[in-house]
Design an enzyme around this catalytic site. Structure first.
Site, PDB file in Angstrom:
ATOM      1  N   CYS A   1       0.833  -1.201   0.000  1.00 18.20           N
ATOM      2  CA  CYS A   1       0.000   0.000   0.000  1.00 18.20           C
ATOM      3  C   CYS A   1       0.871   1.256   0.000  1.00 18.20           C
ATOM      4  O   CYS A   1       1.494   1.550  -1.007  1.00 18.20           O
ATOM      5  CB  CYS A   1      -0.983  -0.045   1.164  1.00 18.20           C
ATOM      6  SG  CYS A   1      -2.489   0.863   0.792  1.00 18.20           S
TER       7      CYS A   1
ATOM      8  N   HIS B   1      -3.496  -4.983   0.443  1.00 19.48           N
ATOM      9  CA  HIS B   1      -2.843  -5.506   1.652  1.00 19.48           C
ATOM     10  C   HIS B   1      -2.876  -7.037   1.657  1.00 19.48           C
ATOM     11  O   HIS B   1      -3.793  -7.637   2.224  1.00 19.48           O
ATOM     12  CB  HIS B   1      -3.578  -5.007   2.897  1.00 19.48           C
ATOM     13  CG  HIS B   1      -3.414  -3.541   3.131  1.00 19.48           C
ATOM     14  ND1 HIS B   1      -2.367  -3.013   3.846  1.00 19.48           N
ATOM     15  CD2 HIS B   1      -4.166  -2.485   2.737  1.00 19.48           C
ATOM     16  CE1 HIS B   1      -2.475  -1.695   3.886  1.00 19.48           C
ATOM     17  NE2 HIS B   1      -3.556  -1.343   3.227  1.00 19.48           N
TER      18      HIS B   1
ATOM     19  N   GLU C   1      -1.214  -9.009   3.341  1.00 12.42           N
ATOM     20  CA  GLU C   1      -0.992  -9.568   4.686  1.00 12.42           C
ATOM     21  C   GLU C   1      -2.280 -10.031   5.341  1.00 12.42           C
ATOM     22  O   GLU C   1      -2.274 -10.934   6.176  1.00 12.42           O
ATOM     23  CB  GLU C   1      -0.273  -8.550   5.587  1.00 12.42           C
ATOM     24  CG  GLU C   1      -1.043  -7.290   5.963  1.00 12.42           C
ATOM     25  CD  GLU C   1      -0.908  -6.135   4.984  1.00 12.42           C
ATOM     26  OE1 GLU C   1      -0.558  -6.391   3.811  1.00 12.42           O
ATOM     27  OE2 GLU C   1      -1.163  -4.974   5.369  1.00 12.42           O
TER      28      GLU C   1
HETATM   29  N1  GLN Z   1      -2.059   6.800   2.756  1.00 16.09           N
HETATM   30  C1  GLN Z   1      -2.202   6.017   1.582  1.00 16.09           C
HETATM   31  C2  GLN Z   1      -3.574   6.151   0.949  1.00 16.09           C
HETATM   32  O1  GLN Z   1      -4.509   6.554   1.595  1.00 16.09           O
HETATM   33  C3  GLN Z   1      -1.867   4.559   1.848  1.00 16.09           C
HETATM   34  C4  GLN Z   1      -2.818   3.917   2.799  1.00 16.09           C
HETATM   35  C5  GLN Z   1      -2.293   2.609   3.333  1.00 16.09           C
HETATM   36  O2  GLN Z   1      -1.100   2.329   3.278  1.00 16.09           O
HETATM   37  N2  GLN Z   1      -3.155   1.780   3.878  1.00 16.09           N
HETATM   38  O3  GLN Z   1      -3.773   5.815  -0.186  1.00 16.09           O
END
Ligand code: GLN
Length: 532
Positions: A380, A506, A508
């Site tokens: 992410c 994600h 994970e």
């Molecule tokens: N801050 C980034 C976004 O909002 C990544 C968010 C995250 O890593 N979960 O896109």
């Protein structure tokens, strides 16, 4: 007919009630039962989505896009099931529902009260989950500790459920701490006696005590606990600290925990732990060792990146490898440089996050990984940082950034989607939950997944900006995975690198000890390759 198990906590929080609950789920699943899991969080937030990792650890995300307590992650990993929003209930949700009904006139002139209206709302959520599919056993864990003011309506609700369903269909398990104190170094049962008394005041008599303790419980202590807390001696179960949490289900089974629960509920079945034993066998007998750095910003907090650390360990399990996870603070990299702080590691993981603190350090770490051929996995925000790094140092756009950190840059390589513009509410307004992905032929991503399709969980607002995609791709950044319509970048990679992948999602959250997520499995394999 579903059987209901309720897990409460005594003495102090953070004694591993979530993991214990998850272990019990595994013990029952291994008896061939259909197990459902639920966490009740008595805080007033509607969900965990708006809570800082500093306060509450990681926010876990389900397929259906609920932002939940991290214990749901333990449940999914131990029991190997996919949970939904029904599995996390909060005070915010139940009060919200009751107040909406009151405004709609649904209470027909009654005085709306905690008992019965709020407790009915709570019970309906427990029953609703039990009625999904053929649930044999539903395990509901009540967050916090007995005596917390916010927890009272929930305890009252489960007290009523025993009356409604009968003792043969319900089971109360109390997870408590036996502290080891004083100059004489004694283990003390008194706090447990007090917390059981507190439970009884509410009308709940625990059936089983699960005592977290650093020392083994003596026979005398078990007898004392049994006598004062009014539970059978064999229903005093001991929960000692273990090196790996994955050993716990088998340790509990050896003490007869699973059989006791099954017998009390009349759901006997012979346990088959073959699959789980394989996990434990691999955890305890690693053939290789690697060191991996996790470059983030909540480095002192064990729980802030819990699904990621577990997923890295799963990658290790799949490769017969013990992974030493070194936590490196991204801000320290800004001061001391990436090369110095990442010396000796065989791979780096850059996790997700919000806000610009530490972002430059993450970018420096990624530049180092790209240039030194060090295996890299970006998750992410970690993937977004890799795009920024590439834009700055390969495409030469020195001001490249995410619009999240620099709204005025000429090169916003990450930007909001049109539907995110103007959204001001912070709760449940991100791109959340599972979305399908197409994985391009001939990419490393395709090899890793072994499939042209994937489905992965999301939690973010920003996306790779399509305006810059053609140039980024011309310069060598490969878009390995996209949304089915091709408009959203899901997975990026660098071809001339041993392992350099970043996911907008994600992975994970979908990894299991029994089945490592392919990205983590292949990342650890690449780190092993790097270690030589
Ligand atoms: N801050 C980034 C976004 O909002 C990544 C968010 C995250 O890593 N979960 O896109």
């Amino acid at each position: 007919m579903t059987k209901f198990i309720f897990v409460t906590g005594g003495v102090v929080s953070s004694v591993g009630k979530g993991i214990t609950t998850a272990c019990l789920g595994r013990l029952l699943k291994d008896r061939g039962l259909e197990v459902a899991m639920q966490k009740i969080d008595p805080y007033l937030n509607v969900d965990a989505g708006t809570m800082s990792p500093f306060q509450h650890g990681e926010v876990f995300v389900t397929d259906d896009g609920a932002e939940t307590d991290l214990d749901l992650g333990h449940y999914e990993r131990f029991v190997d099931i996919n949970l939904t929003q029904l599995s996390n209930v909060t005070t915010g949700q139940v009060y919200g529902a009751v107040i909406r009904k009151e405004r709609a006139g649904e209470y027909l002139g009654q005085t709306v009260q905690v008992i019965p209206h709020l407790t009915d709302e709570i019970k309906s959520r427990v029953y609703e989950l039990a009625e999904q599919g053929e649930t044999d056993v539903l395990i509901t864990e009540i967050g916090g500790t007995v005596g917390d003011i916010e927890g009272q309506p929930f305890l009252e609700a489960i007290r009523q459920m025993r009356r409604e369903l009968g003792a043969e269909n319900t089971l109360f398990i109390h997870v408590t701490l036996i502290p080891y104190v004083g100059p004489s170094g004694e283990s003390k049962t008194k706090p447990t006696q007090h917390s059981v008394r507190e439970l009884r005041n509410i009308g709940i008599q625990p059936d089983i005590l699960l005592c977290r303790s650093r020392r083994q419980l003596s026979k005398e202590m078990r007898e004392k606990l049994s006598l004062f807390c009014d539970v059978a001696p064999e229903a005093v179960i001991e929960g000692l600290d273990t090196e790996s949490i994955y050993e716990l289900p088998l340790i509990f089974e050896d003490q007869g925990f699973g059989s006791l629960v099954a017998e009390r509920l009349g759901v006997n079945g012979k346990p088959d732990h073959t699959e789980w034993k394989k996990v434990v066998q691999r955890v305890k007998n690693p053939k290789h060792h690697v060191a991996v750095a996790m470059v983030g910003k909540y480095m002192a907090l064990q729980d802030a990146y819990i699904s990621i650390t577990e997923a890295i360990k799963h990658g290790g399990i799949a490769n017969g490898t013990q992974v030493d996870i070194q936590r490196v603070d991204a801000e320290d990299i800004e001061t001391h440089g990436a090369k110095k702080l990442l010396e000796g590691v065989h791979g780096i993981v850059v996790p997700g996050g919000y806000g610009d603190r530490g972002v430059e350090g993450k970018i420096m770490a990624i530049q180092h990984a790209r240039e030194a051929g060090l295996p890299f996995l970006g998750l992410c925000l970690g993937m977004q940082c890799a795009v920024i790094e590439f834009a700055r140092n390969v495409c030469g756009w020195k001001d490249a950034n995410s619009a999240e950190f620099d709204p005025d840059t000429e090169h916003p390589v990450l930007d909001l989607l049109p539907e995110q513009e103007g959204v001001t509410d912070r709760g449940a307004t991100q791109r959340l939950g599972a979305y399908p992905m197409r994985i391009m032929p001939g990419t490393n991503g395709r090899k890793v997944y072994g499939s042209a399709r994937g489905s992965e969980r999301h939690r973010h607002r920003y996306e790779v900006n399509n305006k810059f995609r053609p140039e980024l791709e011309d310069r060598g950044l490969v878009t390995a995975g996209v949304s089915p319509d091709g408009k959203l970048v899901e997975l990026i990679e660098l071809p001339d690198h041993p392992f350099f992948l970043g996911s907008q999602f994600h992975p994970e959250f979908k990894s299991r000890p029994t089945r490592a997520h392919p990205l983590f499995r292949e990342f650890v394999k690449a780190a092993l390759g790097h270690a030589g």
